[in-house]
Design an enzyme around this catalytic site. Structure first.
Site, PDB file in Angstrom:
ATOM      1  N   ASP A   1     -29.121   7.357   9.967  1.00  0.00           N
ATOM      2  CA  ASP A   1     -27.827   7.373  10.671  1.00  0.00           C
ATOM      3  C   ASP A   1     -27.959   6.583  11.964  1.00  0.00           C
ATOM      4  OD1 ASP A   1     -26.980   9.214   8.807  1.00  0.00           O
ATOM      5  OD2 ASP A   1     -27.616  10.917  10.027  1.00  0.00           O
TER       6      ASP A   1
ATOM      7  N   ASP B   1     -23.998  16.083  21.139  1.00  0.00           N
ATOM      8  CA  ASP B   1     -23.077  17.180  20.832  1.00  0.00           C
ATOM      9  C   ASP B   1     -22.373  16.953  19.496  1.00  0.00           C
ATOM     10  OD1 ASP B   1     -21.809  15.112  22.123  1.00  0.00           O
ATOM     11  OD2 ASP B   1     -20.858  16.367  23.650  1.00  0.00           O
TER      12      ASP B   1
ATOM     13  N   GLU C   1     -16.069  25.046  19.216  1.00  0.00           N
ATOM     14  CA  GLU C   1     -15.570  24.574  20.506  1.00  0.00           C
ATOM     15  C   GLU C   1     -15.203  23.092  20.441  1.00  0.00           C
ATOM     16  OE1 GLU C   1     -17.926  23.849  23.880  1.00  0.00           O
ATOM     17  OE2 GLU C   1     -16.016  23.900  24.924  1.00  0.00           O
ATOM     18  N   GLU C   2     -15.872  22.367  19.561  1.00  0.00           N
ATOM     19  CA  GLU C   2     -15.683  20.914  19.480  1.00  0.00           C
ATOM     20  C   GLU C   2     -14.528  20.480  18.587  1.00  0.00           C
ATOM     21  OE1 GLU C   2     -17.565  18.119  20.649  1.00  0.00           O
ATOM     22  OE2 GLU C   2     -18.437  19.500  22.092  1.00  0.00           O
TER      23      GLU C   2
ATOM     24  N   ASP D   1     -20.409  27.262  19.433  1.00  0.00           N
ATOM     25  CA  ASP D   1     -20.382  26.187  20.429  1.00  0.00           C
ATOM     26  C   ASP D   1     -21.656  25.394  20.149  1.00  0.00           C
ATOM     27  OD1 ASP D   1     -20.486  24.517  22.565  1.00  0.00           O
ATOM     28  OD2 ASP D   1     -20.285  26.053  24.103  1.00  0.00           O
TER      29      ASP D   1
ATOM     30  N   LEU E   1     -23.166  22.627  21.283  1.00  0.00           N
ATOM     31  CA  LEU E   1     -24.074  22.205  22.354  1.00  0.00           C
ATOM     32  C   LEU E   1     -23.471  22.561  23.712  1.00  0.00           C
ATOM     33  CD1 LEU E   1     -26.817  21.118  21.744  1.00  0.00           C
ATOM     34  CD2 LEU E   1     -26.054  18.873  22.424  1.00  0.00           C
ATOM     35  N   ASP E   2     -23.822  23.741  24.160  1.00  0.00           N
ATOM     36  CA  ASP E   2     -23.311  24.249  25.433  1.00  0.00           C
ATOM     37  C   ASP E   2     -24.062  23.580  26.583  1.00  0.00           C
ATOM     38  OD1 ASP E   2     -22.232  26.191  27.378  1.00  0.00           O
ATOM     39  OD2 ASP E   2     -24.270  26.987  27.336  1.00  0.00           O
TER      40      ASP E   2
ATOM     41  N   GLU F   1     -18.055  31.533  23.323  1.00  0.00           N
ATOM     42  CA  GLU F   1     -18.979  31.757  24.441  1.00  0.00           C
ATOM     43  C   GLU F   1     -18.973  33.223  24.885  1.00  0.00           C
ATOM     44  OE1 GLU F   1     -17.126  28.572  26.854  1.00  0.00           O
ATOM     45  OE2 GLU F   1     -18.976  27.436  26.666  1.00  0.00           O
TER      46      GLU F   1
HETATM   47  P1  AFP Z   1     -20.316  21.414  29.814  1.00  0.00           P
HETATM   48  O1  AFP Z   1     -20.629  21.674  28.360  1.00  0.00           O
HETATM   49  O2  AFP Z   1     -19.167  20.480  30.027  1.00  0.00           O
HETATM   50  O3  AFP Z   1     -21.536  21.011  30.590  1.00  0.00           O
HETATM   51  O4  AFP Z   1     -19.802  22.810  30.403  1.00  0.00           O
HETATM   52  C1  AFP Z   1     -20.704  23.873  30.453  1.00  0.00           C
HETATM   53  C2  AFP Z   1     -19.947  25.151  30.651  1.00  0.00           C
HETATM   54  O5  AFP Z   1     -18.962  25.313  29.660  1.00  0.00           O
HETATM   55  C3  AFP Z   1     -20.901  26.353  30.644  1.00  0.00           C
HETATM   56  O6  AFP Z   1     -22.048  26.138  29.879  1.00  0.00           O
HETATM   57  C4  AFP Z   1     -21.203  26.570  32.096  1.00  0.00           C
HETATM   58  O7  AFP Z   1     -21.530  27.897  32.409  1.00  0.00           O
HETATM   59  C5  AFP Z   1     -19.928  26.147  32.777  1.00  0.00           C
HETATM   60  O8  AFP Z   1     -19.334  25.170  31.924  1.00  0.00           O
HETATM   61  C6  AFP Z   1     -20.145  25.536  34.124  1.00  0.00           C
HETATM   62  O9  AFP Z   1     -18.905  25.220  34.662  1.00  0.00           O
HETATM   63  P2  AFP Z   1     -18.767  24.641  36.156  1.00  0.00           P
HETATM   64  O10 AFP Z   1     -19.303  23.243  36.118  1.00  0.00           O
HETATM   65  O11 AFP Z   1     -17.284  24.693  36.424  1.00  0.00           O
HETATM   66  O12 AFP Z   1     -19.530  25.551  37.071  1.00  0.00           O
END
Ligand code: AFP
Length: 343
Positions: free
Chosen positions: A64, A70, A93-94, A115, A117-118, A276
């Site tokens: 690929d 993500d 989530e995606e 989710d 890739l958090d 989450e």
């Molecule tokens: P990303 O996936 O955009 O990095 O967001 C991560 C998240 O959803 C979670 O994992 C964090 O706890 C939270 O956002 C952090 O949010 P802030 O940047 O507003 O503090």
């Protein structure tokens, strides 16, 4: 037995054996998840190389094109979990809409929410990221899953957990019989039981919140954080601030060391209930902790839409109960202290 090595597969089988009527479907579903997660973990390890490989037009081992991580995680989980007939639908989530199971595969009785890739904005700076998952049972008639199958309160979850891709890769899960953590041994490619029966300490000494939003917090949150910063050695105050900005990493630290993580209602909730808040609330409660929005238990919330966002305050029972007290405008801490230092 000393020296006994338990891998995640046998642990899941042993837990399922506690249910004499279990068919093994949930076990098989979790095995599919483990396979997907190992593949994602391998790609995460290579993430720093992705740009280099991408820039010279190389493909990954499957031929690929190198993809954003993500997107890769989403596709891997979706494909791996759909194909063995355990699920009636998925939601992520995606993806904006519910994910149906492709026609060529059989349908099953479970719903998988995730989710993939958090914390993905942390990828580029080499900070821990994670995957969060939740499993529910189908509640509507017929073979195909419907929206109502996804929109169930967290209390109905039959399994939940997360994977953290950090200095090591860990999978932490619950089937409603406590919380267990496994560390990936990359030399044998197995998740081995490293944290049996995780119990969150009743009280911690760290708090985790985006302090940049302090100007927009509600009065209760602001008062509580102010209280945490006051000096009182008898109650471990001032607490230390720790904030990674990857939910999985912040909650994992809180689970192991105790303390509190807050993403409050103001300025506005950010975290998604289904992918989450609910799964992490189940993990926290199963480990003896608490998860609230400030005014209600997270696991009691009946979702109204797939991407609903809720406030999330999770961690040690004493810490979260105290937050709730402040949030609701109480002056409980003073009353309990009765002029003495608090525990
Ligand atoms: P990303 O996936 O955009 O990095 O967001 C991560 C998240 O959803 C979670 O994992 C964090 O706890 C939270 O956002 C952090 O949010 P802030 O940047 O507003 O503090």
């Amino acid at each position: 037995m000393k020296g006994k090595v338990v891998n995640i597969q046998s642990h899941i089988v042993q837990t399922q054996n506690l249910h004499p009527d279990a068919t093994g479907t949930l076990t098989n579903l979790l095995w599919d998840l483990i396979m997907a997660v190992k593949i994602i973990a391998r790609e995460v390890r290579r993430a720093g190389l992705a740009d280099i490989l991408g820039s010279i037009g190389q493909a990954n081992v499957h031929g690929d094109d190198v993809k954003k991580l993500d997107q890769f995680a989403q596709e891997r989980l979706e494909e791996q979990l759909a194909m063995n007939g355990h699920l009636c639908c998925m939601a992520s989530e995606e993806r904006t809409e519910m994910i149906p199971i492709p026609r060529e595969y059989n349908r099953g009785k479970y719903v998988f929410l995730f989710d993939p890739l958090d914390g993905s904005s942390n990828i580029d700076v080499n900070i821990s990221i994670g995957t969060i998952f939740s499993v529910l049972k189908k509640v509507t008639p017929g073979e195909d899953g419907r929206l109502e199958d996804c929109l169930q309160p967290g209390l109905q979850q039959v399994a939940a957990g997360y994977v953290i891709y950090g200095s090591s890769v860990m999978l932490v899960y619950t089937l409603g019989h406590g919380v267990h953590g496994f560390t990936l041994d990359p030399t044998i490619g197995s998740f081995l039981l490293s944290h049996p029966d995780i119990r969150i300490p009743a009280k911690g000494k760290t708090y985790s919140i985006n302090e940049g939003n302090a100007g927009a917090w509600d009065a209760g949150t602001a008062k509580y954080v102010q209280w945490l910063k006051q000096k009182d050695p008898a109650s471990n105050r001032p607490y230390s601030l720790r904030y990674v900005g990857t939910l999985v990493a912040d909650v994992h630290r809180t689970l192991i060391n105790g303390g509190i993580f807050m993403y409050p209602a103001s300025p506005k909730p950010k975290l998604r209930l289904l992918y989450e808040a609910s799964p992490l609330a189940m993990v926290a409660e199963q480990a003896g902790g608490m998860a609230t929005t400030g005014k209600e238990r997270v696991l009691d919330i009946v979702p109204t839409e797939l991407h609903q966002k809720v406030p999330l305050v999770v961690g040690s029972t004493e810490d979260v109960a105290r937050y709730q007290d402040f949030f609701l405008g109480g002056d409980g801490p003073q009353k309990q202290a009765k002029g003495k230092s608090e525990r």
